[in-house]
Design an enzyme around this catalytic site. Sequence first.
Site, PDB file in Angstrom:
ATOM      1  N   LYS A 277      -1.384  -2.547  11.932  1.00 43.33           N
ATOM      2  CA  LYS A 277      -0.549  -1.471  13.206  1.00 43.33           C
ATOM      3  C   LYS A 277      -2.224  -1.612  13.353  1.00 43.33           C
ATOM      4  O   LYS A 277      -2.866  -2.510  13.575  1.00 43.33           O
ATOM      5  CB  LYS A 277      -0.498  -0.773  12.540  1.00 43.33           C
ATOM      6  CG  LYS A 277       0.939   0.031  12.261  1.00 43.33           C
ATOM      7  CD  LYS A 277       2.545  -0.637  12.642  1.00 43.33           C
ATOM      8  CE  LYS A 277       3.537  -1.099  11.810  1.00 43.33           C
ATOM      9  NZ  LYS A 277       3.967  -0.104  11.059  1.00 43.33           N
TER      10      LYS A 277
ATOM     11  N   ARG B 161      -3.456 -14.391  -7.086  1.00 40.72           N
ATOM     12  CA  ARG B 161      -2.730 -13.786  -7.517  1.00 40.72           C
ATOM     13  C   ARG B 161      -3.606 -11.762  -7.916  1.00 40.72           C
ATOM     14  O   ARG B 161      -4.050 -11.058  -7.942  1.00 40.72           O
ATOM     15  CB  ARG B 161      -1.754 -13.233  -8.332  1.00 40.72           C
ATOM     16  CG  ARG B 161      -1.076 -11.903  -8.341  1.00 40.72           C
ATOM     17  CD  ARG B 161       0.082 -11.765  -9.083  1.00 40.72           C
ATOM     18  NE  ARG B 161       0.812 -13.312 -10.064  1.00 40.72           N
ATOM     19  CZ  ARG B 161       0.758 -13.051 -11.249  1.00 40.72           C
ATOM     20  NH1 ARG B 161      -0.417 -12.231 -12.234  1.00 40.72           N
ATOM     21  NH2 ARG B 161       0.596 -14.013 -11.951  1.00 40.72           N
TER      22      ARG B 161
ATOM     23  N   ASP C 117       0.112   9.047   4.383  1.00 43.01           N
ATOM     24  CA  ASP C 117      -0.297   7.439   4.976  1.00 43.01           C
ATOM     25  C   ASP C 117      -1.144   7.215   5.623  1.00 43.01           C
ATOM     26  O   ASP C 117      -0.790   8.158   6.960  1.00 43.01           O
ATOM     27  CB  ASP C 117       1.644   6.817   5.409  1.00 43.01           C
ATOM     28  CG  ASP C 117       1.581   5.689   5.797  1.00 43.01           C
ATOM     29  OD1 ASP C 117       0.536   5.152   6.518  1.00 43.01           O
ATOM     30  OD2 ASP C 117       2.385   5.140   5.708  1.00 43.01           O
TER      31      ASP C 117
ATOM     32  N   TYR D  91       8.168   7.595   8.251  1.00 39.79           N
ATOM     33  CA  TYR D  91       8.155   6.154   8.989  1.00 39.79           C
ATOM     34  C   TYR D  91      10.234   6.038   7.982  1.00 39.79           C
ATOM     35  O   TYR D  91       9.454   5.936   6.771  1.00 39.79           O
ATOM     36  CB  TYR D  91       7.282   5.532   8.423  1.00 39.79           C
ATOM     37  CG  TYR D  91       7.304   3.991   8.551  1.00 39.79           C
ATOM     38  CD1 TYR D  91       7.054   3.963  10.175  1.00 39.79           C
ATOM     39  CD2 TYR D  91       7.579   3.290   7.489  1.00 39.79           C
ATOM     40  CE1 TYR D  91       7.250   1.815   9.565  1.00 39.79           C
ATOM     41  CE2 TYR D  91       8.260   2.338   7.561  1.00 39.79           C
ATOM     42  CZ  TYR D  91       7.803   1.415   9.120  1.00 39.79           C
ATOM     43  OH  TYR D  91       8.211   0.409   8.898  1.00 39.79           O
TER      44      TYR D  91
HETATM   45  C1  PLP Z   1       5.064   0.147   9.927  1.00 40.75           C
HETATM   46  C2  PLP Z   1       4.540   1.099   9.194  1.00 40.75           C
HETATM   47  C3  PLP Z   1       4.631   1.237   7.558  1.00 40.75           C
HETATM   48  C4  PLP Z   1       5.056  -0.405   6.599  1.00 40.75           C
HETATM   49  O1  PLP Z   1       3.985  -1.308   7.174  1.00 40.75           O
HETATM   50  P1  PLP Z   1       4.577  -2.408   6.730  1.00 40.75           P
HETATM   51  O2  PLP Z   1       3.606  -3.548   7.249  1.00 40.75           O
HETATM   52  O3  PLP Z   1       5.768  -3.054   8.286  1.00 40.75           O
HETATM   53  O4  PLP Z   1       5.083  -3.059   5.693  1.00 40.75           O
HETATM   54  C5  PLP Z   1       4.243   2.466   6.753  1.00 40.75           C
HETATM   55  N1  PLP Z   1       3.903   3.552   7.393  1.00 40.75           N
HETATM   56  C6  PLP Z   1       3.808   4.004   8.509  1.00 40.75           C
HETATM   57  C7  PLP Z   1       3.587   4.815   9.088  1.00 40.75           C
HETATM   58  C8  PLP Z   1       3.901   2.248   9.422  1.00 40.75           C
HETATM   59  O5  PLP Z   1       4.080   2.570  10.581  1.00 40.75           O
END
Ligand code: PLP
Length: 380
Positions: free
Chosen positions: A195, A46, A170, A98
């Site tokens: 992604k 962890r 983000d 998001y």
């Molecule tokens: C998918 C996504 C998230 C969240 O991520 P997870 O891996 O699904 O928890 C946050 N911000 C954006 C822009 C995303 O496309």
Amino acid sequence: MKFRTLAIHAGHEPADHQGAVMPPIYQTSTFAFQGVNRPGPFDYSRSGNPTRKALETCLAALEGGTAGFAFATGMAAETTVLMLFRSGARIVVQSDLYGGTYRLLESVFREIGVEAVYVDLRDLAAVEAALSAGAQAVWIESPTNPLMNLVDLAAVSVLAHQNGAITVCDNTFLSPYFQRPFEFGVDVIVHSTTKYINGHSDVVGGAIVVRDPHLAEKISFLQNAMGTCAGPQDCYLVLRGVKTLAVRMEEHQRNALGVARWLEAHPKIEAVLHPGLPSHPQHELAQRQMRGYGGTFSFRVKGGQAAAFRLLEAVKVFTLAESLGGVESLIEHPVTMTHASVAPATLDAMGITPDLIRISVGLEDLEDLIADLDSALQKI
Ligand SMILES: *Cc1c(COP(=O)(O)O)cnc(C)c1O
């Protein structure tokens, strides 16, 4: 070293791992001490794990930060950032963002006294007004999801800093290959590595990258204290994915621009929302701030929700699914899928209407993708 070299080598030194060219998966919960009171470089997974460390070092290098942190999901990364704030804090947040971030802010953090104030960050006067009312951070997405609006990262960071706030970006949609927010003054970068960074739709993961050592210490503490970290197997998969990030992003962008231009000329399409098209109202900012446009964008069909649903049913190469950034092309309906947790009135105010469709253009042959949309559009 340059991006493509770092993506393949940063964070891993074969000599430290019996010569292994790929970072081994250290599938262990704990590590033997070297003696009484003498832990080795790792003591418990962890707190730290060598496979995770390799990924964290690589992501920090790709964003140009000093420290990277890998998490179980993008939402775990976001939760960890938001735990920097205490009850009573206000955060200025991009109004079109998001859906999962919106849910986290509204259903979890608002309950414990961290208040999100939604502002269209394209409007710098509104940003300034919100900041002068007192805020500790500005939460940015650029491009926004799903409307593909852009935020001027440098201008918003200057305003935030003048008012004693930090900026969080983000960077999931573009990845560090196409946008490096630290170059524009951003303080904290978050990613859903699920992604583009992983890119193969076989992992959920998240990341935080920072420059300031003081912030790095706080994030490191929270990652360990809250246990939001990623496991070694997932870190290995993300590391394998990130090696080809540059070449994948180039191809995603080429295919997506090809599809976007084709859609824009189609009589059944109302509008295409893609920052790489001259018709995008912030095309100039896109060229100034981004090195490329990524592979995800949205468009509006003529005929509202009924037409949108018929298109979603008719496609064959595009898969109807949430998520984005994988090698396969995905298509989705934000109002009923990714953004279903946003209140209908809010969706409407943001412009996320039932005629809107978002696609993540994958790495299939462009001709097949266009042929698929062409035959589906004939049925709507
Ligand atoms: C998918 C996504 C998230 C969240 O991520 P997870 O891996 O699904 O928890 C946050 N911000 C954006 C822009 C995303 O496309």
